[in-house]
Design a protein around this motif. Structure first.
Motif, PDB file in Angstrom:
ATOM      1  N   TRP A   1       0.729  -1.521  -0.019  1.00 49.95           N
ATOM      2  CA  TRP A   1       0.232   0.287   0.019  1.00 49.95           C
ATOM      3  C   TRP A   1      -0.012   0.884   0.132  1.00 49.95           C
ATOM      4  O   TRP A   1       1.950   1.224   0.467  1.00 49.95           O
ATOM      5  CB  TRP A   1      -1.054   0.029   1.203  1.00 49.95           C
ATOM      6  CG  TRP A   1      -1.505   1.115   1.440  1.00 49.95           C
ATOM      7  CD1 TRP A   1      -2.363   1.857   2.606  1.00 49.95           C
ATOM      8  CD2 TRP A   1      -3.145   1.948   0.638  1.00 49.95           C
ATOM      9  NE1 TRP A   1      -2.737   3.362   2.520  1.00 49.95           N
ATOM     10  CE2 TRP A   1      -3.172   2.465   1.287  1.00 49.95           C
ATOM     11  CE3 TRP A   1      -3.398   0.961  -0.565  1.00 49.95           C
ATOM     12  CZ2 TRP A   1      -4.631   2.987   0.675  1.00 49.95           C
ATOM     13  CZ3 TRP A   1      -4.600   1.917  -1.378  1.00 49.95           C
ATOM     14  CH2 TRP A   1      -4.960   2.501  -0.566  1.00 49.95           C
TER      15      TRP A   1
ATOM     16  N   CYS B   1      -5.673  -8.591  -2.865  1.00 57.56           N
ATOM     17  CA  CYS B   1      -5.584  -9.254  -4.349  1.00 57.56           C
ATOM     18  C   CYS B   1      -4.635 -10.116  -3.245  1.00 57.56           C
ATOM     19  O   CYS B   1      -4.726 -10.460  -2.633  1.00 57.56           O
ATOM     20  CB  CYS B   1      -4.754  -8.461  -5.041  1.00 57.56           C
ATOM     21  SG  CYS B   1      -2.399  -8.719  -5.120  1.00 57.56           S
TER      22      CYS B   1
ATOM     23  N   VAL C   1      -1.745 -11.375  -3.628  1.00 58.26           N
ATOM     24  CA  VAL C   1      -0.246 -11.039  -3.404  1.00 58.26           C
ATOM     25  C   VAL C   1       0.479 -10.132  -1.976  1.00 58.26           C
ATOM     26  O   VAL C   1       0.767  -9.948  -1.905  1.00 58.26           O
ATOM     27  CB  VAL C   1       0.475 -10.435  -4.400  1.00 58.26           C
ATOM     28  CG1 VAL C   1       1.047 -11.303  -5.709  1.00 58.26           C
ATOM     29  CG2 VAL C   1       0.254  -9.471  -4.915  1.00 58.26           C
ATOM     30  N   TYR C   2      -1.450 -10.270  -1.409  1.00 58.63           N
ATOM     31  CA  TYR C   2      -1.285  -9.123   0.022  1.00 58.63           C
ATOM     32  C   TYR C   2      -0.510 -10.039   0.613  1.00 58.63           C
ATOM     33  O   TYR C   2      -0.378 -10.707   0.520  1.00 58.63           O
ATOM     34  CB  TYR C   2      -3.290  -9.904   0.197  1.00 58.63           C
ATOM     35  CG  TYR C   2      -3.117  -9.433   1.610  1.00 58.63           C
ATOM     36  CD1 TYR C   2      -2.695  -7.413   2.278  1.00 58.63           C
ATOM     37  CD2 TYR C   2      -2.260  -9.395   2.617  1.00 58.63           C
ATOM     38  CE1 TYR C   2      -3.430  -7.325   3.133  1.00 58.63           C
ATOM     39  CE2 TYR C   2      -2.189  -9.181   4.312  1.00 58.63           C
ATOM     40  CZ  TYR C   2      -3.248  -8.072   4.147  1.00 58.63           C
ATOM     41  OH  TYR C   2      -2.596  -7.297   5.570  1.00 58.63           O
TER      42      TYR C   2
HETATM   43 FE1  SF4 Z   1      -1.366  -3.895  -4.221  1.00 61.83          FE
HETATM   44 FE2  SF4 Z   1      -2.602  -6.221  -3.749  1.00 61.83          FE
HETATM   45 FE3  SF4 Z   1      -1.433  -5.434  -1.700  1.00 61.83          FE
HETATM   46 FE4  SF4 Z   1      -3.950  -4.322  -2.663  1.00 61.83          FE
HETATM   47  S1  SF4 Z   1      -3.442  -6.384  -1.519  1.00 61.83           S
HETATM   48  S2  SF4 Z   1      -2.465  -3.167  -2.128  1.00 61.83           S
HETATM   49  S3  SF4 Z   1      -3.203  -4.477  -4.590  1.00 61.83           S
HETATM   50  S4  SF4 Z   1      -0.180  -5.618  -3.599  1.00 61.83           S
END
Ligand code: SF4
Length: 71
Positions: A37, A64, A66-67
């Motif tokens: 973020w 998403c 790759v969190y």
């Molecule tokens: Fe980016 Fe995915 Fe993290 Fe959201 S969850 S900030 S889209 S990496």
């Protein structure tokens, strides 16, 4: 700057609740508490520093696959 749509990359959704049946999703995970973020939040949308989201803003309450938790 354009806003991400559901499915932009890595099973992204604008509403984390829509990821509740995703194998990698855990309750409480939101873009706004992800390590990727970024700065510049406006009206609930901000930058994601993951390269696959270079060209869009993501939603603070999105998610998403790759969190990763911010430390
Ligand atoms: Fe980016 Fe995915 Fe993290 Fe959201 S969850 S900030 S889209 S990496």
């Amino acid at each position: 700057e354009s806003r991400a749509e559901d499915g932009h990359a890595h099973d992204y959704v604008n509403d984390a609740a829509d990821a509740s049946d995703h194998a990698r999703f855990e309750e409480g995970q939101l873009c706004e508490n992800c390590v990727f973020w970024g700065e510049g939040v406006e009206n609930g949308w901000g930058r994601c520093t993951h390269p696959d989201f270079d060209d869009v803003l993501v939603r603070a309450e999105g998610w998403c696959s790759v969190y990763a938790p911010a430390s």
